[in-house]
Scaffold this motif. Structure first.
Motif, short mmCIF file in Angstrom:
data_model
loop_
_atom_site.label_atom_id
_atom_site.label_comp_id
_atom_site.label_asym_id
_atom_site.label_seq_id
_atom_site.Cartn_x
_atom_site.Cartn_y
_atom_site.Cartn_z
N HIS A 88 0.84 -1.20 0.00
CA HIS A 88 0.00 0.00 0.00
C HIS A 88 0.87 1.25 0.00
O HIS A 88 1.36 1.67 1.04
CB HIS A 88 -0.92 -0.02 1.23
N LEU A 89 1.13 1.83 -1.15
CA LEU A 89 1.79 3.12 -1.34
C LEU A 89 3.28 3.16 -1.00
O LEU A 89 3.93 4.14 -1.27
CB LEU A 89 1.09 4.22 -0.52
N GLY A 90 3.86 2.15 -0.42
CA GLY A 90 5.27 2.15 -0.07
C GLY A 90 5.50 2.54 1.38
O GLY A 90 4.57 2.88 2.12
N ASP A 91 6.76 2.48 1.81
CA ASP A 91 7.12 2.75 3.20
C ASP A 91 7.32 4.23 3.49
O ASP A 91 7.02 4.69 4.58
CB ASP A 91 8.41 2.01 3.57
N LEU A 92 7.87 4.94 2.53
CA LEU A 92 8.09 6.38 2.67
C LEU A 92 7.25 7.10 1.62
O LEU A 92 7.26 6.73 0.45
CB LEU A 92 9.56 6.74 2.46
N LEU A 93 6.54 8.13 2.05
CA LEU A 93 5.69 8.89 1.14
C LEU A 93 6.26 10.29 0.99
O LEU A 93 6.59 10.94 1.98
CB LEU A 93 4.27 8.97 1.69
N CYS A 94 6.35 10.75 -0.24
CA CYS A 94 6.80 12.11 -0.52
C CYS A 94 5.57 13.00 -0.62
O CYS A 94 4.58 12.64 -1.25
CB CYS A 94 7.60 12.16 -1.82
N THR A 95 5.64 14.16 0.01
CA THR A 95 4.50 15.08 -0.02
C THR A 95 4.37 15.80 -1.36
O THR A 95 3.35 16.42 -1.61
CB THR A 95 4.60 16.11 1.12
N ASP A 96 5.39 15.72 -2.20
CA ASP A 96 5.35 16.37 -3.51
C ASP A 96 4.94 15.33 -4.56
O ASP A 96 5.61 14.31 -4.73
CB ASP A 96 6.73 16.93 -3.85
N ALA A 97 3.86 15.59 -5.26
CA ALA A 97 3.32 14.65 -6.25
C ALA A 97 4.27 14.43 -7.42
O ALA A 97 4.12 13.46 -8.16
CB ALA A 97 1.97 15.14 -6.75
N LYS A 98 5.25 15.32 -7.60
CA LYS A 98 6.20 15.17 -8.72
C LYS A 98 7.26 14.11 -8.45
O LYS A 98 7.98 13.74 -9.37
CB LYS A 98 6.88 16.51 -9.02
N PHE A 99 7.38 13.65 -7.21
CA PHE A 99 8.39 12.63 -6.90
C PHE A 99 8.02 11.35 -7.64
O PHE A 99 6.92 10.82 -7.48
CB PHE A 99 8.46 12.38 -5.39
N PRO A 100 8.92 10.82 -8.49
CA PRO A 100 8.54 9.76 -9.41
C PRO A 100 8.58 8.33 -8.86
O PRO A 100 8.18 7.41 -9.55
CB PRO A 100 9.58 9.90 -10.53
N PHE A 101 9.08 8.15 -7.64
CA PHE A 101 9.30 6.79 -7.13
C PHE A 101 8.38 6.44 -5.97
O PHE A 101 8.06 7.27 -5.14
CB PHE A 101 10.75 6.63 -6.65
N VAL A 102 8.03 5.17 -5.93
CA VAL A 102 7.44 4.58 -4.73
C VAL A 102 8.62 3.98 -3.98
O VAL A 102 9.52 3.41 -4.59
CB VAL A 102 6.38 3.52 -5.11
N ILE A 103 8.69 4.17 -2.66
CA ILE A 103 9.87 3.77 -1.90
C ILE A 103 9.54 2.65 -0.93
O ILE A 103 8.71 2.82 -0.03
CB ILE A 103 10.47 4.95 -1.11
N GLU A 104 10.19 1.52 -1.12
CA GLU A 104 10.19 0.44 -0.12
C GLU A 104 11.52 0.55 0.61
O GLU A 104 12.57 0.69 -0.01
CB GLU A 104 10.06 -0.94 -0.78
N ASN A 105 11.49 0.52 1.91
CA ASN A 105 12.69 0.70 2.73
C ASN A 105 12.99 -0.62 3.45
O ASN A 105 12.10 -1.17 4.11
CB ASN A 105 12.42 1.81 3.75
N LYS A 106 14.19 -1.14 3.31
CA LYS A 106 14.55 -2.42 3.92
C LYS A 106 15.88 -2.30 4.65
O LYS A 106 16.84 -1.73 4.13
CB LYS A 106 14.68 -3.53 2.87
#
Length: 143
Positions: free
Chosen positions: A46-64
């Protein structure tokens, strides 16, 4: 010896620490604000581990984070790709093994798109956190 629930809480605490640390560092490098996704335990992929508040950020981030190892944890890239398909962003995994510097796995196609070139390139690349931030600031567009 600790029981399974104690180990689980310890792993969540360590994971949260590294998510906050990597979010802060990415924020310093990009100027964007990153927040932990507190819904991640309730919903799978669901949306990744870290969410960027700027919609222009191109990546979904999984943090391990793993205390031992020498590469990306198994299943992490597949998880990032499943999440990216849901969000329309590029998949990425920020991972760290022990005391080594964090690394970021991205699609080669994302690098190609940032260069204004091919997006049909197959494969992945592992970047430093600094190089990942530079890539994220380039206009890539969505997948």
């Amino acid at each position: 010896m600790s029981d399974a629930s104690q180990r689980g809480r310890s792993n969540q605490r360590k994971g949260g620490y590294h998510e906050r640390k990597n979010g802060k560092k990415l924020g310093e490098l990009t100027g964007f604000t990153f927040q932990r996704n507190l819904e991640q335990r309730r919903f799978a992929d669901h949306l990744g581990d870290l969410l960027c508040t700027d919609a222009k950020f191109p990546f979904v981030i999984e943090n391990k984070y793993r205390s031992k190892g020498n590469g990306i944890p198994s299943g992490a890239w597949d998880q990032a790709c499943r999440t990216a398909r849901k969000t329309g962003q590029w998949p990425s995994v920020v991972y760290q093994n022990g005391r080594t510097a964090p690394r970021c796995r991205v699609h080669l196609a994302a690098i190609g798109a940032a260069q204004g070139g091919l997006t049909s390139i197959v494969g992945t690349a592992d970047l430093s956190l600094e190089d990942y931030a530079v890539l994220a600031l380039r206009p890539i567009g969505s997948r």
